[in-house]
Motif scaffolding. Sequence first.
Motif, PDB file in Angstrom:
ATOM      1  N   VAL A 137       0.866  -1.170   0.000  1.00  0.00           N
ATOM      2  CA  VAL A 137       0.000   0.000   0.000  1.00  0.00           C
ATOM      3  C   VAL A 137       0.906   1.224   0.000  1.00  0.00           C
ATOM      4  O   VAL A 137       1.617   1.479   0.977  1.00  0.00           O
ATOM      5  CB  VAL A 137      -0.934   0.024   1.231  1.00  0.00           C
ATOM      6  N   ASN A 138       0.894   1.927  -1.096  1.00  0.00           N
ATOM      7  CA  ASN A 138       1.765   3.089  -1.268  1.00  0.00           C
ATOM      8  C   ASN A 138       3.217   2.667  -1.038  1.00  0.00           C
ATOM      9  O   ASN A 138       3.725   1.824  -1.761  1.00  0.00           O
ATOM     10  CB  ASN A 138       1.335   4.225  -0.334  1.00  0.00           C
ATOM     11  N   GLU A 139       3.886   3.183  -0.023  1.00  0.00           N
ATOM     12  CA  GLU A 139       5.300   2.861   0.213  1.00  0.00           C
ATOM     13  C   GLU A 139       5.483   1.758   1.262  1.00  0.00           C
ATOM     14  O   GLU A 139       6.607   1.395   1.592  1.00  0.00           O
ATOM     15  CB  GLU A 139       6.046   4.120   0.672  1.00  0.00           C
ATOM     16  N   ASN A 146       7.159 -14.293   5.648  1.00  0.00           N
ATOM     17  CA  ASN A 146       8.065 -14.172   6.795  1.00  0.00           C
ATOM     18  C   ASN A 146       7.629 -13.088   7.785  1.00  0.00           C
ATOM     19  O   ASN A 146       8.365 -12.776   8.727  1.00  0.00           O
ATOM     20  CB  ASN A 146       9.495 -13.885   6.322  1.00  0.00           C
ATOM     21  N   LEU A 147       6.424 -12.530   7.564  1.00  0.00           N
ATOM     22  CA  LEU A 147       5.854 -11.525   8.466  1.00  0.00           C
ATOM     23  C   LEU A 147       6.808 -10.358   8.704  1.00  0.00           C
ATOM     24  O   LEU A 147       7.047  -9.938   9.841  1.00  0.00           O
ATOM     25  CB  LEU A 147       5.443 -12.171   9.795  1.00  0.00           C
ATOM     26  N   THR A 148       7.348  -9.845   7.622  1.00  0.00           N
ATOM     27  CA  THR A 148       8.189  -8.653   7.711  1.00  0.00           C
ATOM     28  C   THR A 148       7.461  -7.481   7.066  1.00  0.00           C
ATOM     29  O   THR A 148       6.662  -7.642   6.141  1.00  0.00           O
ATOM     30  CB  THR A 148       9.541  -8.856   7.007  1.00  0.00           C
ATOM     31  N   VAL A 149       7.763  -6.302   7.563  1.00  0.00           N
ATOM     32  CA  VAL A 149       7.157  -5.073   7.056  1.00  0.00           C
ATOM     33  C   VAL A 149       8.278  -4.130   6.643  1.00  0.00           C
ATOM     34  O   VAL A 149       9.283  -3.996   7.352  1.00  0.00           O
ATOM     35  CB  VAL A 149       6.269  -4.410   8.127  1.00  0.00           C
ATOM     36  N   SER A 150       8.108  -3.491   5.503  1.00  0.00           N
ATOM     37  CA  SER A 150       9.113  -2.532   5.046  1.00  0.00           C
ATOM     38  C   SER A 150       8.437  -1.297   4.478  1.00  0.00           C
ATOM     39  O   SER A 150       7.294  -1.342   4.022  1.00  0.00           O
ATOM     40  CB  SER A 150      10.025  -3.162   3.986  1.00  0.00           C
ATOM     41  N   LYS A 151       9.165  -0.207   4.523  1.00  0.00           N
ATOM     42  CA  LYS A 151       8.686   1.052   3.955  1.00  0.00           C
ATOM     43  C   LYS A 151       9.819   1.662   3.159  1.00  0.00           C
ATOM     44  O   LYS A 151      10.928   1.828   3.684  1.00  0.00           O
ATOM     45  CB  LYS A 151       8.231   1.994   5.069  1.00  0.00           C
ATOM     46  N   LYS A 152       9.559   1.932   1.907  1.00  0.00           N
ATOM     47  CA  LYS A 152      10.589   2.426   0.991  1.00  0.00           C
ATOM     48  C   LYS A 152      11.783   1.471   0.957  1.00  0.00           C
ATOM     49  O   LYS A 152      12.935   1.895   0.817  1.00  0.00           O
ATOM     50  CB  LYS A 152      11.057   3.825   1.395  1.00  0.00           C
ATOM     51  N   GLY A 153      11.501   0.172   1.132  1.00  0.00           N
ATOM     52  CA  GLY A 153      12.550  -0.840   1.074  1.00  0.00           C
ATOM     53  C   GLY A 153      13.304  -1.049   2.365  1.00  0.00           C
ATOM     54  O   GLY A 153      14.171  -1.921   2.441  1.00  0.00           O
ATOM     55  N   LEU A 168      -4.458  -6.931   9.830  1.00  0.00           N
ATOM     56  CA  LEU A 168      -5.913  -6.830   9.819  1.00  0.00           C
ATOM     57  C   LEU A 168      -6.383  -5.762   8.837  1.00  0.00           C
ATOM     58  O   LEU A 168      -7.304  -5.984   8.043  1.00  0.00           O
ATOM     59  CB  LEU A 168      -6.412  -6.521  11.231  1.00  0.00           C
ATOM     60  N   PHE A 169      -5.724  -4.612   8.860  1.00  0.00           N
ATOM     61  CA  PHE A 169      -6.127  -3.513   7.974  1.00  0.00           C
ATOM     62  C   PHE A 169      -5.714  -3.773   6.525  1.00  0.00           C
ATOM     63  O   PHE A 169      -6.478  -3.494   5.597  1.00  0.00           O
ATOM     64  CB  PHE A 169      -5.536  -2.192   8.466  1.00  0.00           C
ATOM     65  N   LEU A 170      -4.508  -4.311   6.325  1.00  0.00           N
ATOM     66  CA  LEU A 170      -4.036  -4.534   4.965  1.00  0.00           C
ATOM     67  C   LEU A 170      -4.836  -5.608   4.242  1.00  0.00           C
ATOM     68  O   LEU A 170      -4.983  -5.562   3.018  1.00  0.00           O
ATOM     69  CB  LEU A 170      -2.549  -4.921   4.980  1.00  0.00           C
ATOM     70  N   GLY A 224     -15.320   8.578  16.752  1.00  0.00           N
ATOM     71  CA  GLY A 224     -16.580   8.050  17.243  1.00  0.00           C
ATOM     72  C   GLY A 224     -16.995   6.738  16.599  1.00  0.00           C
ATOM     73  O   GLY A 224     -18.005   6.147  16.985  1.00  0.00           O
ATOM     74  N   ILE A 225     -16.201   6.279  15.629  1.00  0.00           N
ATOM     75  CA  ILE A 225     -16.543   5.034  14.932  1.00  0.00           C
ATOM     76  C   ILE A 225     -15.428   4.004  15.066  1.00  0.00           C
ATOM     77  O   ILE A 225     -15.628   2.908  15.588  1.00  0.00           O
ATOM     78  CB  ILE A 225     -16.831   5.298  13.435  1.00  0.00           C
ATOM     79  N   GLY A 226     -14.233   4.343  14.568  1.00  0.00           N
ATOM     80  CA  GLY A 226     -13.136   3.383  14.617  1.00  0.00           C
ATOM     81  C   GLY A 226     -12.005   3.775  13.693  1.00  0.00           C
ATOM     82  O   GLY A 226     -11.653   4.948  13.589  1.00  0.00           O
ATOM     83  N   TYR A 227     -11.469   2.801  12.951  1.00  0.00           N
ATOM     84  CA  TYR A 227     -10.321   3.028  12.106  1.00  0.00           C
ATOM     85  C   TYR A 227     -10.523   2.334  10.750  1.00  0.00           C
ATOM     86  O   TYR A 227     -11.266   1.367  10.646  1.00  0.00           O
ATOM     87  CB  TYR A 227      -9.047   2.453  12.737  1.00  0.00           C
ATOM     88  N   ARG A 228      -9.827   2.824   9.735  1.00  0.00           N
ATOM     89  CA  ARG A 228      -9.824   2.181   8.429  1.00  0.00           C
ATOM     90  C   ARG A 228      -8.487   2.439   7.759  1.00  0.00           C
ATOM     91  O   ARG A 228      -7.756   3.377   8.125  1.00  0.00           O
ATOM     92  CB  ARG A 228     -10.958   2.690   7.541  1.00  0.00           C
ATOM     93  N   LEU A 229      -8.192   1.624   6.758  1.00  0.00           N
ATOM     94  CA  LEU A 229      -6.975   1.828   5.977  1.00  0.00           C
ATOM     95  C   LEU A 229      -7.130   3.066   5.118  1.00  0.00           C
ATOM     96  O   LEU A 229      -8.182   3.286   4.502  1.00  0.00           O
ATOM     97  CB  LEU A 229      -6.714   0.605   5.097  1.00  0.00           C
ATOM     98  N   GLY A 230      -6.086   3.887   5.063  1.00  0.00           N
ATOM     99  CA  GLY A 230      -6.136   5.110   4.273  1.00  0.00           C
ATOM    100  C   GLY A 230      -6.196   4.833   2.787  1.00  0.00           C
ATOM    101  O   GLY A 230      -5.804   3.757   2.310  1.00  0.00           O
ATOM    102  N   GLU A 231      -6.686   5.786   2.045  1.00  0.00           N
ATOM    103  CA  GLU A 231      -6.774   5.670   0.583  1.00  0.00           C
ATOM    104  C   GLU A 231      -5.637   6.453  -0.057  1.00  0.00           C
ATOM    105  O   GLU A 231      -5.341   7.591   0.330  1.00  0.00           O
ATOM    106  CB  GLU A 231      -8.120   6.206   0.100  1.00  0.00           C
ATOM    107  N   PHE A 232      -4.992   5.825  -1.042  1.00  0.00           N
ATOM    108  CA  PHE A 232      -3.875   6.483  -1.724  1.00  0.00           C
ATOM    109  C   PHE A 232      -4.162   6.587  -3.206  1.00  0.00           C
ATOM    110  O   PHE A 232      -4.915   5.792  -3.764  1.00  0.00           O
ATOM    111  CB  PHE A 232      -2.586   5.679  -1.499  1.00  0.00           C
TER     112      PHE A 232
END
Length: 232
Positions: A137-139, A146-153, A168-170, A224-232
């Motif tokens: 999602v975006n960067e 392997n349950l790894t997360v990266s941003k801009k590599g 959960l969000f992704l 007042g509601i919750g959370y969601r994944l942002g839109e890009f």
Amino acid sequence: MNATILLVEDDLSIGEMVVSYLTSEGFKLIHAHDGEEALEMFSRQTYDLILLDLMLPKLNGMDFLRQIRAKSHVPILILSAKGGEADKAIGLGFGADDYIAKPFSMIELSARVKAAIRRATHYVDPFPQSESRVITVNELSMNMDNLTVSKKGVEIKLTAKELQILQLFLTHPNKVFTKQQIFNSVWNDDYYGDENVINVHMSRLREKIEDQPSAPQYIKTLWGIGYRLGEF
């Protein structure tokens, strides 16, 4: 449950009581009496859970927790007489999965231990083997193999709970989640309105994945509601 637990507790009477009760429940207990001994024991073998006191000699519980979280996602349940909200928030913020204040009942401790191990071992893979196992999602990217997360590599180190929240969000990009739904999904337990647990984990996650945590782009708040994944 045939699970191995590392108990880090310097109080001999509490340690003996915990070891005796949980052993009778089918767990294998390894007891360390200070933080340095616990680090050494952790390096020798694999554990399914760590029960961690905060007030420890030689190396305190928070420093031990930080060192463990730098290299492992093992579930950690804090046992401490320091039961204030600030201490609880700090412990959860450093990567603990749960917190139980002394004095506690052995029945409650056993239930918390079983729940933590159950959450850690009952991982649900949202992807069939034939599908792509990297979500981008975006960067931001999450590798489901392997349950790894990266941003801009660049890899981002997340705790087990932070990984589960982000996953959960992704994996549900169009869904709005309430705090209760997040708790039920990630903690796999009943929600009793303890918003502090969600708030702390969400704050720590945003600090790691957002350019500006105070103005998040990846996980948006719907007041007042919750959370969601942002839109890009």
